[in-house]
Design an enzyme around this catalytic site. Structure first.
Site, PDB file in Angstrom:
ATOM      1  N   GLY D 151       0.829  -1.195   0.000  1.00 19.56           N
ATOM      2  CA  GLY D 151       0.000   0.000   0.000  1.00 19.56           C
ATOM      3  C   GLY D 151       0.861   1.241   0.000  1.00 19.56           C
ATOM      4  N   CYS D 152       0.268   2.365  -0.404  1.00 22.74           N
ATOM      5  CA  CYS D 152       1.042   3.599  -0.516  1.00 22.74           C
ATOM      6  C   CYS D 152       1.527   4.080   0.851  1.00 22.74           C
ATOM      7  CB  CYS D 152       0.230   4.671  -1.224  1.00 22.74           C
ATOM      8  SG  CYS D 152      -1.418   4.931  -0.568  1.00 22.74           S
ATOM      9  N   TYR D 153       0.614   4.141   1.825  1.00 21.23           N
ATOM     10  CA  TYR D 153       1.030   4.593   3.159  1.00 21.23           C
ATOM     11  C   TYR D 153       2.063   3.642   3.786  1.00 21.23           C
ATOM     12  CZ  TYR D 153      -2.838   8.058   3.554  1.00 21.23           C
ATOM     13  OH  TYR D 153      -3.676   9.131   3.399  1.00 21.23           O
ATOM     14  N   GLU D 312       7.148  10.233  -0.435  1.00 24.61           N
ATOM     15  CA  GLU D 312       7.181   9.431  -1.656  1.00 24.61           C
ATOM     16  C   GLU D 312       6.061   9.917  -2.564  1.00 24.61           C
ATOM     17  OE1 GLU D 312       6.019   5.380  -0.519  1.00 24.61           O
ATOM     18  OE2 GLU D 312       3.920   6.022  -0.490  1.00 24.61           O
TER      19      GLU D 312
END
Lengths: 340, 340, 340, 340
Positions: D151-153, D312
């Site tokens: 996942g992004c987080y 990011e």
């Protein structure tokens, strides 16, 4: 992607500005160049973003350094007065110069004085300078020593207007109107109230109506007279992108596809001009971070009105990308190298 | 809305800045004041937007002019050094002074020196100055001559934290963390690269981590020790609004409603603090262009963790609105006059 | 501000949309009305922001409820088809109706069908409906039962263009071009890909070129023929505000001040039209959150070209604010009440 | 850049979403792949921007088509339920699958049920799936058939937190707090009120406080217990980028450089993690449109407090870029190919 047995050393003055930093970003993807950052006294701020993992070579922005490193090309992403100061020495040092400022775009010192309200300090180079709009001046760009990279607004305007003027389908008695909108990076990186966040955000404003200095470039390359061309510059609260909405009345055009076919013929082999079907027009997202200029239009045959929309990224096709396109031509690389 | 037989003349220094211009906008809706713009040499730019249809009266920012017009209150929307220069004379001239800078917020010259890294040039007034957070210092504000309007970050932080500290439900050994985010107007109107559009737009960044000067105000009014309070300031790419996410561990709190009831008791009669049901937290839209500070939280009883979110408009409750709230108290108007 | 012995009860259908919520916000500052929220089945989302400290009275959006509460005015901030459904019954129930949709703006059912591509279901009211542009139809608005609040784009366009048409200084053979830009709230609150954040942010695009339904309103009130008026709508990545750049060629105008004096004469007593000195044009910040329409222009006497810029807040002068201006006229309040 | 004698055919399902479209953009610069667009019935909208000059090959998103074209890798940029439906057949058809959804990230069906509030329809694959965070699971990724792209987080959180946990310098009794902020593209492309422009622009809000499903991934890979890790997700009004501000108390750390050296050792050979000098922290601009995760921190030795900032691009290192990094590993290309 081709392999290059030999890489060309190229330098960038003004790499801390938005156009210069974009040049660095784009050139890092170019397989045939080695990048030199040329440090000029007029610079001071940190670059707008990290220049990358591997540190780049930095040398002084002097003719001596250009000569010593044997730079093939130097990009000037500098104010016009700095470009006029540096260009002669760099040419002398054997480099080709691609200038992103307005210093060498106009035909003579008088025109420069009128639009830039300043004396030209390197007027001896104006005859030699080639206007770097490859779609119209490719043959002259290839051998040129000094290339004047077009302004951001005129790039889109000339690409959209000139084919129709050449095809003589514009009713010039009705005039050509260009309502242009630009992201804020077009104003450069020097802090000013006009480009402060809280003044620009959630706002929209017009400036330099009918007197923007880029008008001179459009007149010079579109063959329009000053009273035939009305230009409004406007600030969109975004970082990058130019969209121009152009209004003309046509003559000798029966239907939309006739207009399209003029563009298609003119740009059949152009890698960076994309045309849309009649009735479709580009938005900025289509062109941001690319070297494309997209052109679309809506045509009302009954009244012979055409509304043409041209879009480009002011930092790419309007500055750094087009500069690399010119470099590719001037150094004999494929024109699209590093740009697709 | 009440009718006022007599209107109070009030002055604003710094009306060209964001806080000062907001003051003008808000005061124009206040039924009981006449507005004077006080022109100070440090000003030069045009105001951020038209000040309105009817031109306002402009006088010099001098004690003589303040006295001559009999100004009841002068707002200083100026840098701290200008506030320190002007406040003594204006008080002398008979006006109450409401200072929006940090000049008079800290308890003594030494604390000021440490956090502002400068000498205080009007330290004789520090004892007299009253911290203008009405929810906690209302009685002292009413008679005060010199009111130090709280900083934007500390207003929300103190409103969210102090009731819990007073109720002794914060496990102070675990510390209090305030992750704060602010719109760009909080940085003032002076052009700088840090607040230039292209640097801020589409970006997000932290600054002054654990060393922002507003920390001193929170420590002073929340009774927290320096090592107990961790503060991060961050820039949201918007013009206005502050949202603070605050992390604590509780003690003696069984469930969410217990936490809520502490706030409810403390703020039962406060017109500008709005509380949310447990599990709901405010966004910025709820408070922009209002003088409210909204507070909500999520509570995990099992681990005694509370995440509290406080939101305010940095230009209103965090500056100009709270200044008017203080003026209303100091001049005997209803506290909410002109603010709802 | 006046005192009102009697307050008028007014209702709002569609208070969860952007225009309706703006109406609620603005009406809460109006000293002479009591607000009723009329709940309609087509609503579902929470309002865009808290409606305020004191809860407002909510009643069903039915003729019976309108009658029972004796509403003096009902605002319809609803889609056109809902407005056509509700207006007849509300009028019957004794309320004046101010419709913010396009339902009652066009002169007849045929014109409606052509531009809205739908049948009109309350065509019997079209003759009675008054176009609510106070600067041109004030006398008719005062006694009207049904007021069609103008569209956001046509409000600015008609205010900028019509005085010049009336003064016969527009060379109509050259056409009038209106390059219009609007914030996203103009598209309403219903989620769609076109108004999703990531599609709009950092973007700019044109839509409905030469075929936007608002064109019909401009033609109807400016006396221009369809082929004489070219209109482009464009989306600015901001929430609120409309800026229109209008291009004309003049006749019988010698210099800029002649053009200005036409506007000055026409708008001498208009509280919500502000004129700029020749060469100055408004930005959006000047008008956001206000009921002003600001007009400025640049004039080139040699070529008789005028570029006119008109700016307004699409949610205020372009919707909710103008609706209140109309209400003030219809209920006999001062026209500016609650709007300055 | 290497030359590849053989190009790998790779497919993308979900190319109309933001992650999928980013994949297409990035893969077009990759010198060793041929792109196939896999059309799935759940898609309908046009892609977010033109997919390029040369049209790409489109085939159905079926196992048969995957087999026929001999796709080496299929990327699933689809909702979890679509990924669970497609993955088994595509693996059967001989392709490696890199799934960008949350379908295969958690260790077992029970954990999935708890955090996703749904049954897992391909639970038989969970044991085989490898978590695609190359910095920690490179050896497992190389031979994997099914890679669960993080996942992004959690990507930024795990990169910032785990080295310190492993080095045992985090005082876990004090907990780890991650205050995370994300651009709107993280919410996907399906229109909803929550991601509508006018709701998000000029706003900032927290959501899923202490209950975001990404928490499960951090717990699984950082070895933190649920009560030790507090996570707040927040929406920044920008399109792309994640910045996480992480608060810890250390143990056994004397000064800032000690903390830095832990990161330096851990990431010495990692091409996509950049570390900042103590006291410097990244902003989003540093990482947007790149596959870097940048980490910086401020350390207060006296109180052993560290504030770590990790940044990011949620669409690159947080989705499409990391997916290509995983593909490079799985197909034996240099890990950075197409990503620098």
């Amino acid at each position: 992607m081709n392999n290059y047995s030999k890489r060309a050393p190229v330098g960038i003055v003004g790499f801390r500005g938005y156009s210069g930093a974009e040049l660095v970003q784009l050139l890092k993807r170019h397989p045939a160049v080695d990048i030199f950052l040329l440090e000029h006294r007029s610079d001071s701020e940190a670059p707008p973003r990290p220049l990358g993992a591997q540190p780049l070579i930095t040398i002084p922005a002097t003719a001596a350094a250009v000569k010593q490193e044997g730079l093939a090309v130097v990009f000037l992403a500098t104010p016009a007065e700095v470009s006029m100061e540096l260009a002669p020495g760099f040419l002398e040092a054997g480099a080709k110069v691609i200038d992103i400022s307005g210093a060498f775009r106009l035909s003579d010192a008088g025109t420069y004085r009128r639009w830039y309200n300043a004396e030209h300090s390197a007027a001896q180079l104006l005859d030699e300078a080639v206007y770097g709009l490859p779609e119209f001046y490719r043959e002259k760009i290839v051998p040129a020593r000094l290339i004047a990279n077009p302004g951001c607004y005129p790039t889109a305007a000339n690409l959209a207007i000139r084919p129709l003027i050449e095809a003589e389908v514009v009713d010039r008695t009705r005039g050509v109107i260009c309502d242009a909108k630009s992201g804020v990076s077009g104003a450069g990186r020097k802090p000013s109230l006009k480009t402060s966040f809280c003044e620009v955000a959630e706002n929209f404003s017009a400036y330099s109506i009918m007197e923007h200095r880029h008008v001179a470039e459009v007149l010079q390359h579109s063959c329009l007279g000053e009273r035939e061309f009305t230009f409004t510059a406007q600030l969109i609260p975004i970082s990058r992108g130019i969209l121009e909405t152009i209004y003309i009345r046509t003559q000798r055009v029966e239907k939309a596809v006739d207009l399209l076919s003029i563009y298609e013929e003119r740009y059949a082999n152009e890698p960076f001009v994309r045309l849309y079907a009649p009735g479709k027009t580009p938005d900025l997202r289509a062109v941001q971070h690319t070297n494309f200029c997209d052109i679309g239009f809506v045509y009302d045959a009954a009244s012979q009105r055409a509304v043409i929309v041209a879009a480009e990224d002011n930092l790419v096709k309007g500055a750094a990308g087009q500069a690399i396109q010119n470099m590719n031509l001037a150094l004999g690389f494929p024109e699209t190298e590093g740009l697709l």
